[in-house]
Design a protein around this motif. Structure first.
Motif, PDB file in Angstrom:
ATOM      1  N   ASP A  81      78.171  45.000   9.950  1.00  0.00           N
ATOM      2  CA  ASP A  81      78.068  45.394   8.543  1.00  0.00           C
ATOM      3  C   ASP A  81      76.685  45.069   7.980  1.00  0.00           C
ATOM      4  OD1 ASP A  81      80.703  46.241   8.730  1.00  0.00           O
ATOM      5  OD2 ASP A  81      81.518  44.502   7.650  1.00  0.00           O
ATOM      6  N   LEU A  82      76.171  43.886   8.288  1.00  0.00           N
ATOM      7  CA  LEU A  82      74.839  43.502   7.825  1.00  0.00           C
ATOM      8  C   LEU A  82      73.767  44.421   8.395  1.00  0.00           C
ATOM      9  CD1 LEU A  82      74.887  39.604   7.966  1.00  0.00           C
ATOM     10  CD2 LEU A  82      74.320  41.004   5.986  1.00  0.00           C
ATOM     11  N   SER A  83      73.907  44.754   9.656  1.00  0.00           N
ATOM     12  CA  SER A  83      72.942  45.648  10.296  1.00  0.00           C
ATOM     13  C   SER A  83      72.965  47.028   9.642  1.00  0.00           C
ATOM     14  CB  SER A  83      73.253  45.757  11.790  1.00  0.00           C
ATOM     15  OG  SER A  83      72.341  46.619  12.413  1.00  0.00           O
ATOM     16  N   SER A  84      74.153  47.530   9.355  1.00  0.00           N
ATOM     17  CA  SER A  84      74.279  48.829   8.685  1.00  0.00           C
ATOM     18  C   SER A  84      73.690  48.779   7.283  1.00  0.00           C
ATOM     19  CB  SER A  84      75.744  49.259   8.608  1.00  0.00           C
ATOM     20  OG  SER A  84      76.237  49.526   9.885  1.00  0.00           O
ATOM     21  N   ASP A  85      73.956  47.701   6.555  1.00  0.00           N
ATOM     22  CA  ASP A  85      73.400  47.542   5.211  1.00  0.00           C
ATOM     23  C   ASP A  85      71.874  47.502   5.252  1.00  0.00           C
ATOM     24  OD1 ASP A  85      75.991  47.453   4.261  1.00  0.00           O
ATOM     25  OD2 ASP A  85      75.979  45.286   3.888  1.00  0.00           O
ATOM     26  N   PHE A  86      71.336  46.780   6.235  1.00  0.00           N
ATOM     27  CA  PHE A  86      69.887  46.693   6.363  1.00  0.00           C
ATOM     28  C   PHE A  86      69.288  48.062   6.684  1.00  0.00           C
ATOM     29  CE2 PHE A  86      66.019  46.265   8.862  1.00  0.00           C
ATOM     30  CZ  PHE A  86      65.238  45.518   8.003  1.00  0.00           C
ATOM     31  N   THR A  87      69.916  48.781   7.606  1.00  0.00           N
ATOM     32  CA  THR A  87      69.434  50.115   7.970  1.00  0.00           C
ATOM     33  C   THR A  87      69.432  51.042   6.754  1.00  0.00           C
ATOM     34  OG1 THR A  87      70.209  49.859  10.242  1.00  0.00           O
ATOM     35  CG2 THR A  87      69.836  52.110   9.477  1.00  0.00           C
ATOM     36  N   SER A  88      70.483  51.008   5.982  1.00  0.00           N
ATOM     37  CA  SER A  88      70.566  51.841   4.770  1.00  0.00           C
ATOM     38  C   SER A  88      69.474  51.474   3.772  1.00  0.00           C
ATOM     39  CB  SER A  88      71.933  51.695   4.110  1.00  0.00           C
ATOM     40  OG  SER A  88      72.930  52.191   4.956  1.00  0.00           O
ATOM     41  N   ALA A  89      69.272  50.176   3.556  1.00  0.00           N
ATOM     42  CA  ALA A  89      68.249  49.733   2.615  1.00  0.00           C
ATOM     43  C   ALA A  89      66.862  50.106   3.114  1.00  0.00           C
ATOM     44  CB  ALA A  89      68.349  48.215   2.412  1.00  0.00           C
ATOM     45  N   ALA A  92      66.311  53.832   2.639  1.00  0.00           N
ATOM     46  CA  ALA A  92      66.135  54.132   1.212  1.00  0.00           C
ATOM     47  C   ALA A  92      64.721  53.736   0.749  1.00  0.00           C
ATOM     48  CB  ALA A  92      67.183  53.399   0.391  1.00  0.00           C
ATOM     49  N   ALA A  93      64.184  52.685   1.346  1.00  0.00           N
ATOM     50  CA  ALA A  93      62.845  52.223   0.974  1.00  0.00           C
ATOM     51  C   ALA A  93      61.755  53.145   1.482  1.00  0.00           C
ATOM     52  CB  ALA A  93      62.619  50.808   1.484  1.00  0.00           C
ATOM     53  N   LEU A  94      62.045  53.913   2.501  1.00  0.00           N
ATOM     54  CA  LEU A  94      61.037  54.834   3.053  1.00  0.00           C
ATOM     55  C   LEU A  94      60.935  55.998   2.125  1.00  0.00           C
ATOM     56  CD1 LEU A  94      61.870  54.837   6.859  1.00  0.00           C
ATOM     57  CD2 LEU A  94      60.050  53.604   5.715  1.00  0.00           C
TER      58      LEU A  94
END
Length: 94
Positions: A81-89, A92-94
């Protein structure tokens, strides 16, 4: 990734995790230590202390009533879950 159960009781688990190093082992150990019902979690990759073993061995001790395999499954899910959240963030930052 290859897993091999070395020892398993109602409240303890020793698991060999082939092909991993400190990076992964620290993450899963940290997630385990944040898991309710886990009393202790550690790992060893030192071949001198583990009888020549080169793959890390994860050790988990749980409180009464908490199965260590269930605790490991919960911790693994939180890491995913943390990895998925990080990937999404990150995306989004790109």
């Amino acid at each position: 990734m290859e897993l091999r159960v070395i020892d398993k009781t109602d409240e303890e688990l020793r698991l060999e995790i082939a092909g991993e190093d400190h990076t992964f082992m620290n993450v899963i150990k940290g997630a385990l230590l944040e898991t309710p019902g886990v009393a202790a979690a550690t790992y060893d990759v030192n071949p001198e202390q583990s009888g020549g073993q080169t793959d890390p061995i994860l050790s988990v001790k749980t409180e009464s009533g908490t199965d260590p395999l269930d605790a490991l499954a919960d911790a693994s899910q939180r890491v995913q879950d943390l990895s998925s959240d990080f990937t999404s963030a990150f995306e989004a930052a790109l």
